[in-house]
Scaffold this active site. Structure first.
Site, mmCIF file in Angstrom:
data_model
loop_
_atom_site.group_PDB
_atom_site.id
_atom_site.type_symbol
_atom_site.label_atom_id
_atom_site.label_comp_id
_atom_site.label_asym_id
_atom_site.label_seq_id
_atom_site.Cartn_x
_atom_site.Cartn_y
_atom_site.Cartn_z
ATOM 1 N N GLY A 258 -0.114 0.747 -5.137
ATOM 2 C CA GLY A 258 -1.404 0.102 -4.960
ATOM 3 C C GLY A 258 -2.401 0.588 -5.982
ATOM 4 N N ASN B 280 0.182 0.652 5.824
ATOM 5 C CA ASN B 280 1.016 -0.066 4.858
ATOM 6 C C ASN B 280 1.861 -1.067 5.638
ATOM 7 O OD1 ASN B 280 3.968 0.811 2.912
ATOM 8 N ND2 ASN B 280 2.599 -0.919 2.689
ATOM 9 N N GLY B 281 1.814 -2.317 5.206
ATOM 10 C CA GLY B 281 2.553 -3.374 5.901
ATOM 11 C C GLY B 281 1.623 -4.502 6.273
ATOM 12 N N CYS C 188 0.800 -1.208 0.000
ATOM 13 C CA CYS C 188 0.000 0.000 0.000
ATOM 14 C C CYS C 188 0.834 1.260 0.000
ATOM 15 C CB CYS C 188 -0.879 0.025 1.243
ATOM 16 S SG CYS C 188 -1.968 -1.380 1.370
ATOM 17 N N TYR D 167 12.609 -3.369 -6.420
ATOM 18 C CA TYR D 167 11.456 -3.299 -7.321
ATOM 19 C C TYR D 167 10.401 -2.290 -6.916
ATOM 20 C CZ TYR D 167 6.904 -4.616 -9.237
ATOM 21 O OH TYR D 167 5.670 -4.578 -9.813
HETATM 22 P P1 AMP Z 1 7.159 -13.578 -12.592
HETATM 23 O O1 AMP Z 1 6.467 -13.883 -13.853
HETATM 24 O O2 AMP Z 1 6.295 -14.007 -11.438
HETATM 25 O O3 AMP Z 1 8.543 -14.150 -12.491
HETATM 26 O O4 AMP Z 1 7.258 -12.010 -12.478
HETATM 27 C C1 AMP Z 1 8.430 -11.296 -12.460
HETATM 28 C C2 AMP Z 1 8.124 -9.856 -12.736
HETATM 29 O O5 AMP Z 1 7.225 -9.338 -11.761
HETATM 30 C C3 AMP Z 1 9.357 -8.974 -12.718
HETATM 31 O O6 AMP Z 1 9.372 -8.286 -13.935
HETATM 32 C C4 AMP Z 1 9.166 -8.020 -11.563
HETATM 33 O O7 AMP Z 1 9.477 -6.693 -11.961
HETATM 34 C C5 AMP Z 1 7.723 -8.129 -11.207
HETATM 35 N N1 AMP Z 1 7.498 -8.221 -9.758
HETATM 36 C C6 AMP Z 1 8.300 -8.677 -8.808
HETATM 37 N N2 AMP Z 1 7.726 -8.616 -7.587
HETATM 38 C C7 AMP Z 1 6.506 -8.104 -7.759
HETATM 39 C C8 AMP Z 1 5.417 -7.771 -6.891
HETATM 40 N N3 AMP Z 1 5.490 -7.977 -5.596
HETATM 41 N N4 AMP Z 1 4.316 -7.242 -7.443
HETATM 42 C C9 AMP Z 1 4.233 -7.038 -8.760
HETATM 43 N N5 AMP Z 1 5.207 -7.334 -9.633
HETATM 44 C C10 AMP Z 1 6.336 -7.855 -9.160
#
Ligand code: AMP
Length: 492
Positions: free
Chosen positions: A59, A133-134, A33, A273
């Site tokens: 979010g 948030n958390g 969030c 990220y």
């Molecule tokens: P995946 O297909 O699950 O391996 O997704 C990896 C991608 O998701 C990478 O391009 C990351 O930038 C992105 N990513 C990593 N962690 C998150 C997260 N918590 N929420 C949304 N996107 C994420």
């Protein structure tokens, strides 16, 4: 094997099966969030709207603003993006000199209007609104205890526990009750509360999630990230420290240190990220510079002979620039992103996510055709995105595709507020790097090492939470919490 340890009575009452895991799934509590708060501005809600606009990346599922004029609270909430929910007429319905706001992340479980924050109550101490948030790891345990005493919960959000703890506290001022409540929760909170007198903001002693303090002439502001202040033309004063609580009211800003101090465990994944690259978090450190340093470090650790370095946009861009700088291989934009599509994790269904990558990204054959390509992404979670991307790059004519990830393998879920899937779905929890390489169909795959990541991150390595990469959780779990979070299956 049958369950041999004692399940808390309230819990077995809820499930109806003393020997089964609780019906509440861990997914429900994954709330990433943004929070925002402002005191002392006649356009408090307009500024909150702008702040939430800048924090949209934290979010996208729902958003809410509560404003106050000292007597009344005014509230507007909706499911959707900030730009879609707050029109001029909506903002007009939010008068007052103080306000708090919240953006909620999409989750696998709890897309429910009742969970949209800020949560608001009216109780013995007047009006109260909360934006959190958390994640709280003992939320369910506390919830069942509170329910046993007759508390009626309105939502399935872990954050509501804080409200009930405030209401149940025996302390004689509202501030003392807030402190009492926050001392009982375990886990991550960067929290902003609105009262009839002002705004209260607090950060847990580990400092898992960021929280920043700002100033706009006579007004005080708090926000998850500094990018919100930049949009408002506000000054970034400082970070709200781990374990600090501040009150913003007619007296100005008052700081307290009411929570027992501990070693900080700030979320390193915010750098990898989650945070916006133009923000400064965790003691004024620039996210962009850190992401680039991660890429440079990755080039040192996992160099490969290639013709071009391309990022997975947008989140992979700074790391790819760092990799290009560190490796001497030219940087190009080989994948173009459609900016009108949200982050891939928004869609909860795997099948839709597969499709989502294609909607979101397209390859540029002129950049890729006949080339040995290094593609840099910030993280690999399930592997489904990388697999699609590698195929897309190859389809555009690349001769070789080398995947480089600017963080270590993610092997364990986050219980402190980042939306990671269950352990089973994290590809690196059960597959070797070689197996993952095969799955994503890359010619080579390399991750940044844990030491390399902590070297590139500012400050000392010991100040970060790395649980998603190491399974070393900074807060030990009680057996009841393990049960709730799905970490312990009594049937085994
Ligand atoms: P995946 O297909 O699950 O391996 O997704 C990896 C991608 O998701 C990478 O391009 C990351 O930038 C992105 N990513 C990593 N962690 C998150 C997260 N918590 N929420 C949304 N996107 C994420």
């Amino acid at each position: 094997m049958a369950n041999t340890h004692k399940i808390p009575p309230a819990l077995s009452r809820v499930t109806g099966h003393a020997s089964r895991l609780p019906l509440i799934t861990p997914d429900k509590f994954h709330d990433e969030c943004a929070v925002f708060g402002i005191y002392g501005h006649k356009e408090a809600s307009n500024l909150t709207y702008l702040g939430l606009y800048a924090l949209q990346h934290r979010g996208q599922e729902a958003t809410g603003i509560v404003s106050g004029d000292g007597n009344h609270f005014y509230v507007e909430k909706g499911m959707g993006l900030v730009a879609d929910i707050y029109t001029k007429s909506v903002l007009k319905r939010l008068p007052g000199h103080m306000a708090i706001g919240h953006n909620r992340y999409s989750t696998a479980g709890g897309s429910d209007f009742k969970n949209v924050q800020p949560l608001i109550v009216n109780f013995a101490f007047g009006n109260l609104a909360l934006a959190h948030n958390g994640n709280l790891i003992n939320a369910t345990v506390l919830r069942h205890e509170l329910e046993a005493y007759g508390a009626i919960f309105q939502s399935t959000s872990d954050s509501e526990v804080i409200i009930h703890l405030i209401a149940h506290s025996r302390a004689d001022t509202l501030l003392a009750r807030v402190i009492d409540a926050l001392n009982q929760v375990r886990g991550a909170f960067s929290v902003v509360l609105l009262t009839d007198d002002g705004v209260i903001a607090a950060r847990d002693s580990y400092g898992f999630r960021p929280l920043c303090l700002g100033r706009l002439r006579d007004s005080w502001l708090v926000a998850s990230e500094t990018c919100a202040f930049d949009l408002l033309g506000a000054d970034y004063v400082r970070e709200i420290e781990p374990g600090e609580l501040i009150v913003l009211d007619e007296k100005g800003m008052t700081s307290y240190k009411p929570f027992p101090p501990t070693r900080p465990a700030m979320c390193v994944f915010e750098y990898v990220y989650f945070a916006r690259p133009d923000s400064r978090i965790f003691g004024a450190n620039a996210v962009y510079a850190t992401r680039k340093a991660l890429g440079r470090q990755l080039a040192q650790e996992a160099w490969v002979e290639a013709d071009v370095v391309i990022p997975v946009p947008d989140s992979g861009v700074p790391a790819a620039l760092g990799y290009a700088e560190g490796s001497g291989i030219p940087f190009e934009n080989g994948l173009i992103r459609n900016h009108y599509v949200g982050r891939t994790f928004i869609e909860p269904e795997q099948s839709i996510r597969h499709f989502g990558v294609k909607i979101k990204l397209n390859a540029v054959p002129e950049v890729l055709s006949g080339k040995r390509v290094v593609v840099v992404d910030d993280s690999l979670v399930r592997g489904t995105t990388s697999r699609k991307i590698v195929k897309m790059i190859r389809h555009a004519g690349a001769k070789e595709v080398h995947m480089r990830i600017s963080s270590p393998p993610i092997i364990s879920p986050c219980f402190y507020g980042i939306d990671t899937p269950t352990k089973r779905e994290l590809i690196a929890s059960s597959h070797t790097i070689q197996e993952i390489r095969k799955y994503i169909t890359a010619d080579s795959l390399a991750y940044l090492s844990l030491d390399g990541m902590l070297k590139a991150a500012p400050g000392v390595p010991q100040q970060y939470c790395t649980a998603c990469f190491t399974e070393r959780y900074p807060i030990s779990f009680t057996r009841a919490e393990e049960l709730q979070l799905g970490l312990f299956d009594p049937s085994h």
